[in-house]
Design an enzyme around this catalytic site. Structure first.
Site, mmCIF file in Angstrom:
data_model
loop_
_atom_site.group_PDB
_atom_site.id
_atom_site.type_symbol
_atom_site.label_atom_id
_atom_site.label_comp_id
_atom_site.label_asym_id
_atom_site.label_seq_id
_atom_site.Cartn_x
_atom_site.Cartn_y
_atom_site.Cartn_z
ATOM 1 N N ASP A 15 0.851 -1.173 0.000
ATOM 2 C CA ASP A 15 0.000 0.000 0.000
ATOM 3 C C ASP A 15 0.905 1.248 0.000
ATOM 4 O O ASP A 15 2.107 1.148 0.269
ATOM 5 C CB ASP A 15 -0.880 -0.059 1.253
ATOM 6 C CG ASP A 15 -1.626 1.216 1.529
ATOM 7 O OD1 ASP A 15 -2.235 1.761 0.598
ATOM 8 O OD2 ASP A 15 -1.597 1.676 2.689
ATOM 9 N N PHE A 16 0.321 2.421 -0.275
ATOM 10 C CA PHE A 16 1.128 3.647 -0.279
ATOM 11 C C PHE A 16 0.922 4.450 1.005
ATOM 12 O O PHE A 16 1.778 4.467 1.874
ATOM 13 C CB PHE A 16 0.817 4.505 -1.517
ATOM 14 C CG PHE A 16 1.724 5.703 -1.640
ATOM 15 C CD1 PHE A 16 3.032 5.545 -2.074
ATOM 16 C CD2 PHE A 16 1.286 6.975 -1.298
ATOM 17 C CE1 PHE A 16 3.884 6.637 -2.167
ATOM 18 C CE2 PHE A 16 2.123 8.069 -1.399
ATOM 19 C CZ PHE A 16 3.426 7.903 -1.833
ATOM 20 N N ASP A 17 -0.255 5.102 1.154
ATOM 21 C CA ASP A 17 -0.487 5.963 2.320
ATOM 22 C C ASP A 17 -0.563 5.148 3.597
ATOM 23 O O ASP A 17 -1.326 4.189 3.697
ATOM 24 C CB ASP A 17 -1.785 6.752 2.129
ATOM 25 C CG ASP A 17 -1.680 7.779 1.019
ATOM 26 O OD1 ASP A 17 -1.078 8.835 1.246
ATOM 27 O OD2 ASP A 17 -2.182 7.497 -0.088
ATOM 28 N N ASP A 23 -2.129 -0.738 5.823
ATOM 29 C CA ASP A 23 -2.371 -0.105 7.128
ATOM 30 C C ASP A 23 -3.831 0.156 7.448
ATOM 31 O O ASP A 23 -4.141 0.577 8.567
ATOM 32 C CB ASP A 23 -1.630 1.237 7.192
ATOM 33 C CG ASP A 23 -2.363 2.331 6.428
ATOM 34 O OD1 ASP A 23 -2.633 3.403 7.009
ATOM 35 O OD2 ASP A 23 -2.679 2.118 5.245
#
Length: 289
Positions: free
Chosen positions: A32-34, A218
């Site tokens: 994932d990124f954020d 997250d």
């Protein structure tokens, strides 16, 4: 297992890590990124990958079958905010944006995308007036995401109260336009159905013929990707599920299913760097044998 690497708390996670280390050329690392590669910030436009993310990935990627970033952001935005373009070692990186509706690959440097869902344009036009009518709390704001629209409550006086108050009305609005509502941490995203990280990840893993997979996320939007890895594990493909606890605590639903929880993006980067170091050392030992 390499002593500098964190130890998964589950047998399935330990098997997944062992498989990655034993046959990295068949392994996929998906992220994932954020909240995973980038810290969560009040303004999503200010989010940037952790300074160590690109160096760690560029050291790790050449050992693997593939590295893929799976995000709800537009693919091009994730590439810019991540600093992924034109990086030696990341010449085969793939970014799946909008939950897989968009795809950027470093080989071509271009984004491929399906046609947008007409419901997104309808919601985009209706949403400002809709929020006024339902009495959206001060501090609530709209993020334009191209193929989706998100309503953030993080800046509201009572972020959780605003989130709970808007969840039902926004769910009704999404359904009226053929969309689904995806809740996250103080954000409610209206997006087309059939777009989720699990579908995107499963398709990519089939494409690459992965022999093992590590997935790190997250938030609630990462649960479908967790489910995809769990399905693969039930079919005999080892996998490691990592939860990035980007704030004071992990999202409970995610942490409960994770094999390994680490304290936010800096620790995710440390894990990636540790894997790169372990694989480099392993290659050196193999050559010296």
């Amino acid at each position: 297992m390499v002593s500098s690497l964190p130890h998964p708390t589950t047998a399935a996670g330990r098997d997944g890590l062992a498989a990655l280390l034993a046959r990295p050329e068949k392994a996929v690392v998906a992220l994932d990124f954020d909240g995973t590669l980038a810290e969560i910030v009040p303004d999503p436009e200010q989010a940037r990958a952790h300074p160590g993310a690109v160096p760690a990935l560029s050291a790790l990627a050449p050992h693997l079958a593939a590295v893929v970033v799976v995000t709800g952001r537009p693919a091009g935005v994730a590439v810019r905010y991540g600093g992924f373009a034109g990086v030696p070692g990341l010449d085969h990186l793939v970014v799946l944006g909008h939950y897989g509706a968009e795809r950027w690959d470093a080989v071509s440097g271009t984004v491929q995308a399906a046609a947008p869902h007409p419901g997104v344009a309808a919601v985009r036009a209706e949403l400002p007036g809709f929020l006024d009518r339902v009495g959206a709390w001060p501090g609530t704001w709209i993020e334009e995401k191209g193929r989706a629209v998100a309503v953030h409550t993080r800046r509201a006086e009572d972020p959780q109260g605003a989130f709970e108050a808007l969840k039902g009305p926004l769910g009704d609005l999404a359904a009226r336009h053929g969309l689904v509502l995806e809740p996250g941490r103080m954000v409610l995203e209206l997006r087309p159905p059939g777009m989720d990280k699990g579908v995107a990840l499963a398709d990519f893993l089939r494409e690459t013929g992965a022999g093992s997979v590590l997935y790190a996320g997250d938030d609630l939007g990462d649960l479908p990707a967790y489910a995809a890895v769990e399905k693969l594990r039930s079919d005999g493909t080892p996998g490691l599920l990592v939860c990035s606890a980007a704030e004071s605590a992990a999202v409970p639903d995610l942490a409960a299913r994770a094999d390994l929880t680490v304290p936010g993006p800096a620790a995710v980067v440390g894990l990636l760097a540790g894997l790169a170091e372990a694989l480099t050392e392993g290659e050196g030992a193999g050559q010296g044998a």
